[in-house]
Design a protein around this motif. Structure first.
Motif, PDB file in Angstrom:
ATOM      1  N   HIS A 363      -2.464 -15.880  21.179  1.00  0.00           N
ATOM      2  CA  HIS A 363      -1.023 -16.141  21.137  1.00  0.00           C
ATOM      3  C   HIS A 363      -0.546 -16.756  22.450  1.00  0.00           C
ATOM      4  N   ALA A 364      -1.016 -16.220  23.575  1.00  0.00           N
ATOM      5  CA  ALA A 364      -0.634 -16.754  24.883  1.00  0.00           C
ATOM      6  C   ALA A 364      -1.111 -18.196  25.044  1.00  0.00           C
ATOM      7  N   ALA A 365      -2.321 -18.486  24.555  1.00  0.00           N
ATOM      8  CA  ALA A 365      -2.850 -19.845  24.657  1.00  0.00           C
ATOM      9  C   ALA A 365      -2.040 -20.815  23.797  1.00  0.00           C
ATOM     10  N   ALA A 366      -1.633 -20.357  22.609  1.00  0.00           N
ATOM     11  CA  ALA A 366      -0.875 -21.229  21.707  1.00  0.00           C
ATOM     12  C   ALA A 366       0.469 -21.626  22.303  1.00  0.00           C
ATOM     13  N   PHE A 367       1.079 -20.720  23.094  1.00  0.00           N
ATOM     14  CA  PHE A 367       2.393 -20.982  23.665  1.00  0.00           C
ATOM     15  C   PHE A 367       2.322 -21.305  25.156  1.00  0.00           C
ATOM     16  N   ALA A 368       1.139 -21.635  25.646  1.00  0.00           N
ATOM     17  CA  ALA A 368       0.967 -21.899  27.075  1.00  0.00           C
ATOM     18  C   ALA A 368       1.748 -23.135  27.509  1.00  0.00           C
ATOM     19  N   LYS A 369       2.288 -23.061  28.730  1.00  0.00           N
ATOM     20  CA  LYS A 369       2.943 -24.211  29.336  1.00  0.00           C
ATOM     21  C   LYS A 369       1.940 -24.917  30.242  1.00  0.00           C
ATOM     22  N   LEU A 370       1.730 -26.194  29.996  1.00  0.00           N
ATOM     23  CA  LEU A 370       0.723 -26.974  30.723  1.00  0.00           C
ATOM     24  C   LEU A 370       1.445 -27.962  31.637  1.00  0.00           C
ATOM     25  N   SER A 371       1.292 -27.785  32.938  1.00  0.00           N
ATOM     26  CA  SER A 371       2.017 -28.636  33.881  1.00  0.00           C
ATOM     27  C   SER A 371       1.427 -30.040  33.896  1.00  0.00           C
ATOM     28  N   THR A 372       2.297 -31.024  34.023  1.00  0.00           N
ATOM     29  CA  THR A 372       1.858 -32.424  34.031  1.00  0.00           C
ATOM     30  C   THR A 372       0.922 -32.728  35.202  1.00  0.00           C
ATOM     31  N   PRO A 373       1.204 -32.266  36.434  1.00  0.00           N
ATOM     32  CA  PRO A 373       0.271 -32.560  37.537  1.00  0.00           C
ATOM     33  C   PRO A 373      -1.130 -32.021  37.279  1.00  0.00           C
ATOM     34  N   LYS A 374      -1.239 -30.775  36.777  1.00  0.00           N
ATOM     35  CA  LYS A 374      -2.567 -30.214  36.535  1.00  0.00           C
ATOM     36  C   LYS A 374      -3.258 -30.922  35.379  1.00  0.00           C
ATOM     37  N   THR A 378      -6.781 -32.846  35.827  1.00  0.00           N
ATOM     38  CA  THR A 378      -7.912 -32.524  34.945  1.00  0.00           C
ATOM     39  C   THR A 378      -8.413 -33.775  34.238  1.00  0.00           C
ATOM     40  N   LEU A 379      -7.488 -34.614  33.772  1.00  0.00           N
ATOM     41  CA  LEU A 379      -7.863 -35.869  33.111  1.00  0.00           C
ATOM     42  C   LEU A 379      -8.634 -36.772  34.059  1.00  0.00           C
ATOM     43  N   GLN A 380      -8.130 -36.921  35.277  1.00  0.00           N
ATOM     44  CA  GLN A 380      -8.792 -37.806  36.234  1.00  0.00           C
ATOM     45  C   GLN A 380     -10.187 -37.308  36.589  1.00  0.00           C
ATOM     46  N   ALA A 381     -10.326 -35.980  36.749  1.00  0.00           N
ATOM     47  CA  ALA A 381     -11.647 -35.417  37.049  1.00  0.00           C
ATOM     48  C   ALA A 381     -12.609 -35.635  35.890  1.00  0.00           C
ATOM     49  N   ALA A 382     -12.114 -35.492  34.660  1.00  0.00           N
ATOM     50  CA  ALA A 382     -12.966 -35.684  33.489  1.00  0.00           C
ATOM     51  C   ALA A 382     -13.417 -37.137  33.375  1.00  0.00           C
ATOM     52  N   VAL A 383     -12.500 -38.077  33.634  1.00  0.00           N
ATOM     53  CA  VAL A 383     -12.840 -39.500  33.552  1.00  0.00           C
ATOM     54  C   VAL A 383     -13.822 -39.878  34.643  1.00  0.00           C
ATOM     55  N   ARG A 426     -12.694 -37.955  22.691  1.00  0.00           N
ATOM     56  CA  ARG A 426     -11.527 -37.099  22.520  1.00  0.00           C
ATOM     57  C   ARG A 426     -11.963 -35.628  22.555  1.00  0.00           C
ATOM     58  N   ARG A 427     -13.069 -35.320  21.881  1.00  0.00           N
ATOM     59  CA  ARG A 427     -13.578 -33.944  21.887  1.00  0.00           C
ATOM     60  C   ARG A 427     -14.041 -33.533  23.274  1.00  0.00           C
ATOM     61  N   TYR A 428     -14.607 -34.463  24.018  1.00  0.00           N
ATOM     62  CA  TYR A 428     -15.019 -34.177  25.398  1.00  0.00           C
ATOM     63  C   TYR A 428     -13.807 -33.809  26.250  1.00  0.00           C
ATOM     64  N   LEU A 429     -12.728 -34.586  26.128  1.00  0.00           N
ATOM     65  CA  LEU A 429     -11.515 -34.290  26.893  1.00  0.00           C
ATOM     66  C   LEU A 429     -10.911 -32.954  26.457  1.00  0.00           C
ATOM     67  N   GLU A 430     -10.941 -32.682  25.171  1.00  0.00           N
ATOM     68  CA  GLU A 430     -10.423 -31.406  24.678  1.00  0.00           C
ATOM     69  C   GLU A 430     -11.145 -30.246  25.346  1.00  0.00           C
ATOM     70  N   GLY A 431     -12.473 -30.358  25.453  1.00  0.00           N
ATOM     71  CA  GLY A 431     -13.245 -29.306  26.113  1.00  0.00           C
ATOM     72  C   GLY A 431     -12.877 -29.146  27.574  1.00  0.00           C
ATOM     73  N   GLN A 432     -12.610 -30.263  28.250  1.00  0.00           N
ATOM     74  CA  GLN A 432     -12.231 -30.202  29.661  1.00  0.00           C
ATOM     75  C   GLN A 432     -10.870 -29.526  29.845  1.00  0.00           C
ATOM     76  N   PHE A 433      -9.931 -29.855  28.973  1.00  0.00           N
ATOM     77  CA  PHE A 433      -8.608 -29.225  29.047  1.00  0.00           C
ATOM     78  C   PHE A 433      -8.673 -27.736  28.707  1.00  0.00           C
ATOM     79  N   ARG A 434      -9.489 -27.398  27.717  1.00  0.00           N
ATOM     80  CA  ARG A 434      -9.630 -25.980  27.342  1.00  0.00           C
ATOM     81  C   ARG A 434     -10.163 -25.154  28.505  1.00  0.00           C
ATOM     82  N   GLU A 435     -11.165 -25.696  29.176  1.00  0.00           N
ATOM     83  CA  GLU A 435     -11.771 -24.975  30.285  1.00  0.00           C
ATOM     84  C   GLU A 435     -10.798 -24.857  31.452  1.00  0.00           C
ATOM     85  N   ALA A 436     -10.045 -25.916  31.726  1.00  0.00           N
ATOM     86  CA  ALA A 436      -9.136 -25.910  32.875  1.00  0.00           C
ATOM     87  C   ALA A 436      -7.965 -24.954  32.671  1.00  0.00           C
TER      88      ALA A 436
END
Length: 460
Positions: A363-374, A378-383, A426-436
């Motif tokens: 439930h906490a993950a579903a309603f999590a607030k994800l900050s734009t800077p982070k 995370t996107l830049q590190a993954a790329v 897309r799945r690779y990025l999803e995994g990176q965001f999930r972990e972060a």
């Protein structure tokens, strides 16, 4: 944020060949049924989703209704239609404007008047009859003003749907505008009970698990498939958290649903899943992982609900069987890799302790607030670690990411040439965001938005 309101149910009723299926297709805009691959849906009946403005609703297309039938399949069809009437919020009774009224129409009207349900009388195939004297005969059915429509051409259908849903949508709007609507906690999480739906095939132990969680016999638990006939809500508290447990009727395989009440409990189960914040998918480990388990899991993920998986009756199988179940889970339910899997015995209370902790985390993950800077870091590190593959001479360029919604979390990535990004990346990025962001237990949507190139000439 996902809409967790219960969807109103509109049942289409009428004798054969009056145009119910045509009206169904018109109301649902020919979209596929809600659960084309989920059990309990027989060929003589269809479930679909319509929409009035921003409000969705469920449409049920019933078989031809002959309430005076005495034997054969017509009797069963009449029983199914009667149950659909009882479980609907509003009934649209369809008659044929060209043929006029017959004895079957009178019988159906009599049953509808006795049902106490709100009924709208729709006269189909009424092209050019809006002010025609031929409509007057339908008043004798005693169901109010007849509504002339043409399901084939769409005439009058939108107005009919608006009138059918108007009282229900007004009630929902009033609830949404109440003093407690939109309230949120200090950290932005929704300030309400966690609505937890227990879903799964019949006889996997859903009611037993709820009794164990609550600590008393609140729902009937009996070793007979299909004991639960409706979605039963139970409120309770554990520590400082408040929950509403929803015990749903089991979803069977196609062709395995014999009792009328079980067939129409599918509606209640779909509504319960869509109205929940988190769904606990309970699987009978002693029976293995079935295709039906995969179908139910697929519907849950399509609705975007947070998910916890429970392998029940784990104590009833030996080590070799457990290894086989785990292999089958990896093979058939690989798309649920985001969900936590718990091995438990609802009957003995073994492994039940972590269930609510997993629900809270999902439930906490579903309603999590994800900050734009982070998100952007995370996107830049993954790329940098693994750039997106080229398409021709161009390589997609990803600039930044931001959150586009909650429940489930939605991440939007902006950049250039992003239409060429493959699903694997897309799945690779999803995994990176999930972990972060530690997003376990919730589906995650990653979308790409390509920036417009102002220097690109318009060749149109």
């Amino acid at each position: 944020m996902a809409d967790t309101r219960f969807k109103p149910v509109v049942a289409l009723v009428g004798r054969t060949n009056v145009g119910k299926s045509t009206l169904f297709n018109r109301l649902t805009r020919s979209r596929a049924a809600l659960v084309a691959n989920i059990s309990g849906l027989t060929r003589d009946r269809h479930y679909g989703e319509g929409r009035v403005g921003d409000y969705p609703y469920i449409v049920v297309d019933t078989g031809g209704f002959e309430p005076v039938a005495t034997r054969g399949i017509l009797v069963e069809m009449a029983r199914q239609t009667a149950q659909a009437i009882a479980e609907s919020d509003v009934v649209i009774f369809l008659v044929d404007g060209r043929e006029g009224i017959n004895a079957h129409d009178h019988e159906i009207a009599r049953l509808l008047r006795k049902s106490g349900q709100r009924v709208l009388l729709a006269v189909n195939k009424a092209e050019g009859m809006r002010d025609h004297a031929g409509l007057a005969q339908f008043h004798e059915l005693g169901l109010g003003e007849p509504h002339p429509i043409s399901a084939a051409h769409g005439d009058g259908v939108s107005a009919l749907a608006d009138e059918a849903l108007a009282p229900l949508l007004a009630e929902q709007a009033a609830e949404a505008a109440g003093p407690d609507s939109g309230a949120a906690g200090e950290e932005g999480a929704p300030d309400h009970r966690i609505k937890l739906a227990i879903a799964g095939r019949p006889n996997v132990g859903k009611s037993t698990l709820i009794n164990t969680l609550v600590g008393e016999e609140r729902v009937i638990a009996y070793d007979l498939p299909g004991t639960t006939r409706d979605a039963i809500e139970i409120e309770f508290e554990r520590g400082d958290r408040r929950y509403t447990l929803i015990d749903t009727a089991g979803l069977r395989r196609r062709g395995k649903v014999f009792e009328t009440v079980e067939k129409f409990s599918v509606i209640k189960t779909l509504q319960a899943i869509e109205a929940a914040n988190v769904v606990l998918l309970l699987i009978d480990a002693s029976d293995g992982i079935s295709d039906q388990d995969a179908h139910i899991a697929g519907f849950i993920t399509e609705t975007g609900r947070a998910l916890v998986v429970g392998l029940n009756k784990w104590d009833a199988i030996d080590r070799e069987q457990r290894e086989w179940v785990q292999r089958e889970y990896e093979r058939k339910l690989r798309f649920l890799s985001f969900a936590r899997v718990l091995n438990l015995s609802a009957l003995k209370g073994q492994g039940v302790g972590p269930v609510l902790k997993a629900v809270d985390a999902a439930h906490a993950a579903a309603f999590a607030k994800l900050s734009t800077p982070k998100l952007t870091r995370t996107l830049q590190a993954a790329v940098e670690q693994q750039p997106p593959p080229r398409k021709g001479i161009f390589r997609p360029k990803m600039r930044y990411a931001h959150q586009g919604g909650q429940n489930p979390p939605r991440i939007i990535i902006h950049g250039n040439a992003l239409d060429a990004v493959p699903d694997s990346y897309r799945r690779y990025l999803e995994g990176q965001f999930r972990e972060a962001f530690k997003l376990a237990g919730t589906p995650l949507s990653v979308e790409f938005k390509t920036s417009h190139n102002p220097y690109l000439k318009d060749e149109s």
